[in-house]
Structures are given as C-alpha cells and as structure tokens.
Scaffold this motif. Structure first.
Motif, mmCIF file in Angstrom:
data_model
loop_
_atom_site.group_PDB
_atom_site.id
_atom_site.type_symbol
_atom_site.label_atom_id
_atom_site.label_comp_id
_atom_site.label_asym_id
_atom_site.label_seq_id
_atom_site.Cartn_x
_atom_site.Cartn_y
_atom_site.Cartn_z
ATOM 1 N N VAL A 49 4.200 8.923 -2.333
ATOM 2 C CA VAL A 49 4.199 10.360 -2.619
ATOM 3 C C VAL A 49 3.429 11.112 -1.533
ATOM 4 O O VAL A 49 3.826 12.208 -1.098
ATOM 5 C CB VAL A 49 3.577 10.622 -4.007
ATOM 6 N N LEU A 50 2.340 10.519 -1.092
ATOM 7 C CA LEU A 50 1.524 11.119 -0.027
ATOM 8 C C LEU A 50 2.350 11.326 1.242
ATOM 9 O O LEU A 50 2.343 12.416 1.846
ATOM 10 C CB LEU A 50 0.331 10.204 0.248
ATOM 11 N N GLN A 51 3.056 10.294 1.645
ATOM 12 C CA GLN A 51 3.852 10.381 2.872
ATOM 13 C C GLN A 51 5.004 11.366 2.749
ATOM 14 O O GLN A 51 5.357 12.049 3.704
ATOM 15 C CB GLN A 51 4.381 8.995 3.247
ATOM 16 N N GLN A 52 5.596 11.438 1.572
ATOM 17 C CA GLN A 52 6.697 12.386 1.352
ATOM 18 C C GLN A 52 6.217 13.824 1.433
ATOM 19 O O GLN A 52 6.922 14.701 1.942
ATOM 20 C CB GLN A 52 7.343 12.130 -0.001
ATOM 21 N N ASN A 53 5.031 14.087 0.944
ATOM 22 C CA ASN A 53 4.520 15.456 0.918
ATOM 23 C C ASN A 53 3.825 15.879 2.208
ATOM 24 O O ASN A 53 3.736 17.076 2.495
ATOM 25 C CB ASN A 53 3.551 15.617 -0.263
ATOM 26 N N PHE A 54 3.324 14.908 2.961
ATOM 27 C CA PHE A 54 2.627 15.232 4.213
ATOM 28 C C PHE A 54 3.215 14.407 5.363
ATOM 29 O O PHE A 54 2.510 13.583 5.972
ATOM 30 C CB PHE A 54 1.130 14.973 4.073
ATOM 31 N N PRO A 55 4.490 14.583 5.676
ATOM 32 C CA PRO A 55 5.141 13.739 6.692
ATOM 33 C C PRO A 55 4.597 13.937 8.102
ATOM 34 O O PRO A 55 4.688 13.033 8.936
ATOM 35 C CB PRO A 55 6.611 14.162 6.597
ATOM 36 N N LYS A 56 4.038 15.101 8.396
ATOM 37 C CA LYS A 56 3.544 15.374 9.742
ATOM 38 C C LYS A 56 2.042 15.145 9.882
ATOM 39 O O LYS A 56 1.499 15.258 10.980
ATOM 40 C CB LYS A 56 3.876 16.812 10.135
ATOM 41 N N ALA A 57 1.389 14.828 8.784
ATOM 42 C CA ALA A 57 -0.055 14.625 8.814
ATOM 43 C C ALA A 57 -0.387 13.169 9.118
ATOM 44 O O ALA A 57 0.484 12.296 9.140
ATOM 45 C CB ALA A 57 -0.657 15.036 7.477
ATOM 46 N N VAL A 58 -1.669 12.904 9.373
ATOM 47 C CA VAL A 58 -2.164 11.536 9.537
ATOM 48 C C VAL A 58 -2.657 11.082 8.171
ATOM 49 O O VAL A 58 -3.627 11.636 7.637
ATOM 50 C CB VAL A 58 -3.301 11.471 10.577
ATOM 51 N N ASN A 59 -1.987 10.089 7.595
ATOM 52 C CA ASN A 59 -2.292 9.643 6.241
ATOM 53 C C ASN A 59 -3.004 8.301 6.272
ATOM 54 O O ASN A 59 -2.533 7.351 6.897
ATOM 55 C CB ASN A 59 -1.003 9.523 5.428
ATOM 56 N N VAL A 60 -4.141 8.223 5.576
ATOM 57 C CA VAL A 60 -5.016 7.058 5.676
ATOM 58 C C VAL A 60 -5.430 6.587 4.278
ATOM 59 O O VAL A 60 -5.721 7.401 3.394
ATOM 60 C CB VAL A 60 -6.299 7.394 6.474
ATOM 61 N N ARG A 61 -5.436 5.259 4.095
ATOM 62 C CA ARG A 61 -6.114 4.698 2.927
ATOM 63 C C ARG A 61 -7.488 4.246 3.388
ATOM 64 O O ARG A 61 -7.619 3.328 4.193
ATOM 65 C CB ARG A 61 -5.347 3.508 2.351
ATOM 66 N N MET A 62 -8.508 4.904 2.854
ATOM 67 C CA MET A 62 -9.865 4.607 3.280
ATOM 68 C C MET A 62 -10.379 3.324 2.652
ATOM 69 O O MET A 62 -11.284 2.673 3.171
ATOM 70 C CB MET A 62 -10.791 5.773 2.907
ATOM 71 N N GLY A 63 -9.786 2.940 1.535
ATOM 72 C CA GLY A 63 -10.240 1.750 0.822
ATOM 73 C C GLY A 63 -10.230 2.033 -0.661
ATOM 74 O O GLY A 63 -10.407 3.192 -1.087
ATOM 75 N N GLY A 64 -10.007 1.011 -1.478
ATOM 76 C CA GLY A 64 -9.978 1.224 -2.920
ATOM 77 C C GLY A 64 -8.939 2.254 -3.290
ATOM 78 O O GLY A 64 -7.760 2.150 -2.911
ATOM 79 N N ASP A 65 -9.366 3.281 -4.026
ATOM 80 C CA ASP A 65 -8.438 4.356 -4.428
ATOM 81 C C ASP A 65 -8.740 5.655 -3.691
ATOM 82 O O ASP A 65 -8.429 6.748 -4.186
ATOM 83 C CB ASP A 65 -8.504 4.567 -5.945
ATOM 84 N N GLU A 66 -9.344 5.547 -2.500
ATOM 85 C CA GLU A 66 -9.668 6.728 -1.700
ATOM 86 C C GLU A 66 -8.678 6.858 -0.528
ATOM 87 O O GLU A 66 -8.371 5.870 0.152
ATOM 88 C CB GLU A 66 -11.092 6.645 -1.165
#
Length: 421
Positions: free
Chosen positions: A316-333
């Motif tokens: 869902v994150l990638q679909q909504n922010f396709p031009k942004a830099v998307n990161v999983r910081m760890g856990g649920d962050e």
C-alpha cells in the motif's frame, strides 16, 4: 619452434644442378634429405615433399603428380613451357629452365626454400593465433571495414551458437539472430562503438548491451582499429568479456544489501546512506510511520500474520508514494521521504488518501482489522538539514499522533521539541 624435415627428390637433373641444390644449407627449423635419380623407374617418389624433375625423365607431368601425391611441391624443368597444356600446367607448382647452371639452380632452390619457410611460418602463426584466441574464455573477433566477421574464437561461437565457417564473412544481425530491420534501428548492435574506434584511431573500452537470440547480454569490450600497409583502415579486432551473469549476481547482492528481505523496501542501513546524500543537496519531507496495535496482532495470531500485515502495508505504501523513497526502518516502523517542492497541503492530501487505503487494506482481513498507522511529518524547510534531525523530528511527531488517538498524522512543531526535552 617447429621442425620441418624435407624429403627432396631430384629426377633427371644434370649433376651440376643437383650439386648446387645439395650445397644449399637448410633454413632455420628445416632439414633436407636429398634423393637423386636419373629417371622415375629407379625411384619411388611417393614420400616426396619436394620433387624437381626434368621433362625428359620419362614421365609426364600429370603422371608425376599421381606418383608424388597432391601435397608434394612438383617442379618441372623444361624450356618449352609455352607449349604445355592446361592439364600439364595444373599438375605442377612451377616451371624452371630445362638447363640449370650451378648458380641458377642454387638461386631457384634458395628462393623455393624461402617460400616454403614463409608458408610454414604463416601456418605456424595461424595455428598459434587460433590456439591462443580459442584458449581465451572471452569473445574475440576480427571484422572487416564493412562489419563482416572474418575470424572468431570458440567462445564467440558458443555464445551465438554458430560455427566459424557459418560466421565467416557474415554481418552482426545474422550472427546474433536479428532481423535486418532490428539491425538498421541500431539498438544493441555496437554500431556506435565501431564508429568511435575508427574515429579515435586507438584501442577503446566500452560497456555494451548486445541483443541476441538468448536475450540481452552485457559486455565489457576492448576494440582496436586495424590498418593495412598503406595506413588505410581495414577493420577492427574486438575482445569482450560477457558479464551478464556476473552483473545479474552483483545486482542481486546489491539489492539484498539495500532492501528489506521481507517487504522489498529499502532497509534502514541503505536509508541512512541514500537519504543522507539527498538531504545534503535537496529539501526532504520525512513521514515517520508506526503501525498501531501491531504487537497485539503478533501476540494473538503469531508472527506469520504479523509478517503478512507488514508485506501488505508495504505494498500500500508503494502504491500511494511511487515517487518517494520508501524504507522499512525495522519492526513495524517505516519512513517515506519526499523530495523537491512539496507543500504541506499536498502532503496532507497524500496522507489522507493513504490512511484511507491503509484502512481499506486492513479491513479486508479479520485479524488485521484492528491495525492502523500513526504518522509523524517533518517538513524540511531547505536543503542541508541533517537526516538525523529530520528523522528525529518525524519520530517525535509520530508519537504525538499516537498520543492523540492513533490512526492519524501530525506535523512536527517546535513545541513538540520542547516537550520532548
């Protein structure tokens, strides 16, 4: 390097001519064994490497060729060469004078030995060259001035799945299994680099993508122009290392090092590497996100359900922010970094839409229905703000969103900073 033992047969020659030939010292790598006879009836010439005979020795040229074999160098001595038939001329390799003086016989024989040595040396060079290039695991080829291939090595043949005989004289499109139309378009056929080498007049290095029947190949190539004795361009020689598999493996390792294995997003480590560089030269907006009630999901339904929720949320994150830099910081962050001229109004619009998408996704699955997301936003006012500062501000704002009821977003303000202290 090689050793060439020549069996030289002299049939019907005058003693002076035979003595002259016998006096010639063998050239380097050569030895001579000379057999002398007055006529063919007295000697078996089947093992001859060189056969010099007089027309009056009792056997015609065509018969001599039959006796000596096709590999022997046959030279007839006769004064009426202009009267020889086409078949008689075809049966011999050369015609010498009928009467040979000592000096003439020696001169002609020395010349013959030099010619044979040149042929032997050329054969050796051919053998050595082909052996060397066939030993190479890299692709090697020689092209003419119009792009026709004249020599290739075994590695080249293995890649294009064609024989050397089939490749010789052929153009790129045929060898690599392309149509003429594809070749004329000039994509992935090395046309530009061939011209670059010709214009540069020196060895050039390229990284090329070549299209073939088996798909795209990535090559590191060295190409060198070739010139004839007049200094005119006559073609190129190329050496290419096929790095298709190595590059695919390198990209795989790089991706593994940069991305989170579970969600496919960038990982925390690469976040600091990539975003720190961006923050130094661009204005960033950081959205720091944390899933609400995620621990309860893990405790109630197990870590597999938690993993499924994280993977779905990342999608869902990638679909909504396709031009942004998307990161999983760890856990649920998670972190979403937006670049450029992003206004607070546009961020609010995107986050409102995102929260709706998250709610819709989690509500589809009963065990996810209690999940939501809290978001803290740090609006970088200008380029050059350290990444650590922006992340801290986003984290502080995110906890304000949680304290305010969760499932919402908050923008960072200096008042939050004072409260955080």
């Amino acid at each position: 390097m090689y050793k060439c033992d020549l069996n030289i047969y002299l049939v019907g020659l005058e003693s002076e001519a035979a003595a002259a030939i016998n006096s010639v010292e063998p050239l380097e790598w050569f030895t001579h064994k000379i057999f002398i006879s007055d006529c063919f009836g007295e000697i078996d010439v089947q093992g001859a490497d060189v056969l010099i005979f007089k027309a009056s020795a009792g056997t015609g040229e065509e018969r001599v060729r039959e006796l000596a074999g096709e590999k022997a160098v046959c030279i007839v001595c006769r004064d009426d060469a202009s009267g020889m038939s086409r078949d008689e001329l075809a049966a011999v390799d050369d015609v010498w004078p009928g009467i040979l003086t000592f000096d003439t016989a020696k001169l002609l024989f020395v010349r013959l030995m030099k010619e044979l040595k040149l042929k032997k040396d050329a054969w050796l060079w051919e053998l050595e060259l082909q052996s060397v290039i066939d030993t190479s695991m890299d692709l090697i080829w020689f092209k003419g001035r119009y792009g026709e291939h004249w020599r290739v090595n075994d590695a080249f043949c293995a890649i294009v799945n064609k024989t050397k005989e089939d490749i010789r004289g052929k153009q790129h499109y045929y060898i690599w299994g392309l149509s003429k139309e594809e070749y004329k378009l000039g994509r992935f056929v090395c046309l530009e680099t061939e011209q670059d080498v010709k214009e540069a007049g020196r060895t050039c290095r390229f990284r090329e993508h070549v299209m073939g029947q088996d798909g795209m190949r990535e090559m590191i190539t060295l190409k060198t122009p070739l010139y004839d004795e007049k200094g005119e361009f006559m073609g190129t020689v190329g050496v290419a290392k096929d790095v298709t598999k190595e590059e695919a493996y390198r990209r795989k390792l790089l991706k593994q090092a940069q991305t989170d294995e579970l969600t496919g997003l960038l990982n925390r480590r690469y976040c600091f590497f990539k975003l720190d560089k961006l923050a130094r030269r661009e204005r960033l907006v950081i959205c720091y996100m944390d899933l609400d009630f995620f621990k309860e999901l893990n405790d109630s339904h197990g870590h597999q359900s938690g993993d499924n929720a994280l993977v779905g949320f990342a999608g869902v994150l990638q679909q909504n922010f396709p031009k942004a830099v998307n990161v999983r910081m760890g856990g649920d962050e998670f972190v979403v970094a937006m670049r450029g001229e992003v206004t607070e109004e546009s961020v609010r619009e995107q986050l409102d839409s995102f929260l709706e998408s998250v709610h819709e996704f989690f509500s589809r699955t009963e065990e996810f229905s209690g999940l939501s997301v809290s978001i803290g936003v740090a609006m970088g006012e200008k380029a050059g703000i350290p990444l650590e500062v922006l992340l801290h501000q986003g984290d502080v704002a995110m906890y304000e969103a949680k304290k305010g009821g969760k499932n919402r977003y908050c923008f960072y303000s200096d008042d939050m900073y004072k409260a955080d202290i």
